[in-house]
Design a protein around this motif. Sequence first.
Motif, PDB file in Angstrom:
ATOM      1  N   SER A   1       0.947  -1.347   0.095  1.00  0.00           N
ATOM      2  CA  SER A   1      -0.057   0.150   0.182  1.00  0.00           C
ATOM      3  C   SER A   1       0.970   1.183  -0.008  1.00  0.00           C
ATOM      4  CB  SER A   1      -0.857  -0.223   1.316  1.00  0.00           C
ATOM      5  OG  SER A   1      -1.910  -0.931   1.292  1.00  0.00           O
ATOM      6  N   TYR A   2       1.821   1.242   0.912  1.00  0.00           N
ATOM      7  CA  TYR A   2       2.659   2.325   0.937  1.00  0.00           C
ATOM      8  C   TYR A   2       3.618   2.554  -0.242  1.00  0.00           C
ATOM      9  CZ  TYR A   2       1.660   2.487   5.967  1.00  0.00           C
ATOM     10  OH  TYR A   2       0.989   2.587   7.064  1.00  0.00           O
ATOM     11  N   SER A   3       3.836   1.517  -1.246  1.00  0.00           N
ATOM     12  CA  SER A   3       4.688   1.769  -2.347  1.00  0.00           C
ATOM     13  C   SER A   3       3.945   2.340  -3.583  1.00  0.00           C
ATOM     14  CB  SER A   3       5.178   0.339  -2.908  1.00  0.00           C
ATOM     15  OG  SER A   3       4.272  -0.413  -3.152  1.00  0.00           O
ATOM     16  N   LEU A   4       2.309   2.581  -3.277  1.00  0.00           N
ATOM     17  CA  LEU A   4       1.463   3.009  -4.522  1.00  0.00           C
ATOM     18  C   LEU A   4       1.026   4.277  -4.024  1.00  0.00           C
ATOM     19  CD1 LEU A   4      -0.387  -0.439  -4.921  1.00  0.00           C
ATOM     20  CD2 LEU A   4       1.398   0.560  -6.383  1.00  0.00           C
ATOM     21  N   ARG A   5       0.315   4.951  -5.132  1.00  0.00           N
ATOM     22  CA  ARG A   5      -0.369   6.175  -4.846  1.00  0.00           C
ATOM     23  C   ARG A   5      -1.512   6.014  -4.236  1.00  0.00           C
ATOM     24  NH1 ARG A   5      -0.546   8.418 -10.868  1.00  0.00           N
ATOM     25  NH2 ARG A   5      -1.116   6.295 -11.216  1.00  0.00           N
ATOM     26  N   LEU A   6      -2.123   7.164  -3.610  1.00  0.00           N
ATOM     27  CA  LEU A   6      -3.306   6.976  -2.593  1.00  0.00           C
ATOM     28  C   LEU A   6      -4.341   6.197  -3.329  1.00  0.00           C
ATOM     29  CD1 LEU A   6      -4.851   7.742  -0.045  1.00  0.00           C
ATOM     30  CD2 LEU A   6      -5.407   9.741  -0.823  1.00  0.00           C
ATOM     31  N   GLY A   7      -4.663   6.696  -4.609  1.00  0.00           N
ATOM     32  CA  GLY A   7      -5.997   6.349  -5.420  1.00  0.00           C
ATOM     33  C   GLY A   7      -5.725   4.835  -6.231  1.00  0.00           C
ATOM     34  N   ASP A   8      -4.531   4.266  -5.972  1.00  0.00           N
ATOM     35  CA  ASP A   8      -4.200   3.041  -6.958  1.00  0.00           C
ATOM     36  C   ASP A   8      -5.031   1.984  -6.247  1.00  0.00           C
ATOM     37  OD1 ASP A   8      -2.669   4.451  -8.598  1.00  0.00           O
ATOM     38  OD2 ASP A   8      -0.752   3.572  -7.808  1.00  0.00           O
ATOM     39  N   SER A   9      -5.154   0.900  -7.235  1.00  0.00           N
ATOM     40  CA  SER A   9      -5.860  -0.274  -6.684  1.00  0.00           C
ATOM     41  C   SER A   9      -4.859  -1.345  -6.063  1.00  0.00           C
ATOM     42  CB  SER A   9      -6.742  -1.219  -8.043  1.00  0.00           C
ATOM     43  OG  SER A   9      -7.393  -2.255  -7.509  1.00  0.00           O
ATOM     44  N   ARG A  10      -4.702  -1.582  -4.796  1.00  0.00           N
ATOM     45  CA  ARG A  10      -3.668  -2.428  -4.201  1.00  0.00           C
ATOM     46  C   ARG A  10      -4.082  -3.886  -4.350  1.00  0.00           C
ATOM     47  NH1 ARG A  10      -5.956   0.925  -0.373  1.00  0.00           N
ATOM     48  NH2 ARG A  10      -5.206   2.714   0.046  1.00  0.00           N
ATOM     49  N   LEU A  11      -5.459  -4.146  -4.404  1.00  0.00           N
ATOM     50  CA  LEU A  11      -5.557  -5.638  -4.582  1.00  0.00           C
ATOM     51  C   LEU A  11      -5.278  -6.258  -5.876  1.00  0.00           C
ATOM     52  CD1 LEU A  11      -9.085  -5.714  -2.718  1.00  0.00           C
ATOM     53  CD2 LEU A  11      -7.192  -6.849  -2.053  1.00  0.00           C
ATOM     54  N   GLN A  12      -5.164  -5.359  -6.995  1.00  0.00           N
ATOM     55  CA  GLN A  12      -4.739  -5.864  -7.995  1.00  0.00           C
ATOM     56  C   GLN A  12      -3.492  -6.898  -8.123  1.00  0.00           C
ATOM     57  OE1 GLN A  12      -6.431  -5.653 -11.083  1.00  0.00           O
ATOM     58  NE2 GLN A  12      -8.062  -5.022  -9.863  1.00  0.00           N
ATOM     59  N   LEU A  13      -2.501  -6.303  -7.105  1.00  0.00           N
ATOM     60  CA  LEU A  13      -1.281  -6.980  -6.900  1.00  0.00           C
ATOM     61  C   LEU A  13      -1.456  -8.313  -6.242  1.00  0.00           C
ATOM     62  CD1 LEU A  13       1.016  -3.887  -5.531  1.00  0.00           C
ATOM     63  CD2 LEU A  13       0.596  -4.829  -7.918  1.00  0.00           C
ATOM     64  N   PHE A  14      -2.557  -8.693  -5.728  1.00  0.00           N
ATOM     65  CA  PHE A  14      -2.589 -10.042  -5.010  1.00  0.00           C
ATOM     66  C   PHE A  14      -3.744 -10.650  -5.515  1.00  0.00           C
ATOM     67  CE2 PHE A  14      -1.007  -6.854  -2.078  1.00  0.00           C
ATOM     68  CZ  PHE A  14       0.031  -7.531  -1.275  1.00  0.00           C
ATOM     69  N   LEU A  15      -4.067 -10.441  -6.862  1.00  0.00           N
ATOM     70  CA  LEU A  15      -4.995 -11.455  -7.704  1.00  0.00           C
ATOM     71  C   LEU A  15      -4.303 -13.132  -7.747  1.00  0.00           C
ATOM     72  CD1 LEU A  15      -6.156  -8.838 -10.508  1.00  0.00           C
ATOM     73  CD2 LEU A  15      -7.336  -9.879  -8.517  1.00  0.00           C
ATOM     74  N   LYS A  16      -5.149 -13.826  -7.677  1.00  0.00           N
ATOM     75  CA  LYS A  16      -4.685 -15.270  -7.779  1.00  0.00           C
ATOM     76  C   LYS A  16      -4.150 -15.188  -9.331  1.00  0.00           C
ATOM     77  CE  LYS A  16      -4.573 -19.527  -6.934  1.00  0.00           C
ATOM     78  NZ  LYS A  16      -3.658 -20.192  -5.859  1.00  0.00           N
TER      79      LYS A  16
END
Length: 211
Positions: free
Chosen positions: A196-211
């Motif tokens: 989360s801290y590596s991304l901009r505020l409005g970015d979608s974080r969950l995309q990094l954890f998709l199966k």
Amino acid sequence: MFFCVCVYGDSSAVSGYIEAVKRLACEILDLMAEGLGVHDPSLLSNMIRDVDSDSMFRLNRYPPSSFHTPPPPHRATTTTEIGFGEHTDPQMLTILRSNDVGGLQICVAGGTWVPVTPDPTAFCINVGDVLQAMTNGRFMSVRHRALTNGFKYRMSMAFFGAPPPHAWLSVPPELVTPHRPLLYRPFNWAEYKKASYSLRLGDSRLQLFLK
């Protein structure tokens, strides 16, 4: 736009309030788990009850966007400047309460921003990213933002319910079916916070954890 985080009041009063909203968050999570048919209804809430829970409480103060003379009573004030940009909360659940000044908006289908009517006697409940992942997308994280009022201060109090840093966050097997396959790989909260801290505020974080 200036934005600050402050803590006011007697520490015992603040502690009592935090404990109360923590209990409320746990009750809501228990009802969600029960409604989803999870074998252990306390599976979600136990992460917030854990002594190592990374939950936090925050007071926000948004100054008015204009310090000029307020308009006449027949003219409405406006909330047009961004106080806190669009984002989703990374935690499990947010319990939010504010004064009677508007500014909170949520994004609905189609990208339309809808204002949330302020009510100092009620709570606003936001689903966070972790809860979206752990329910396999049954509950969706709420994208929201805060706008400043033209002539009034806005105050809000937010309890962010979060799991312990190294708790394993995975989807209960009851929520994975042939018609609804697993959406997100297992991860822990420390890993998600770092992303989360590596991304901009409005970015979608969950995309990094998709199966």
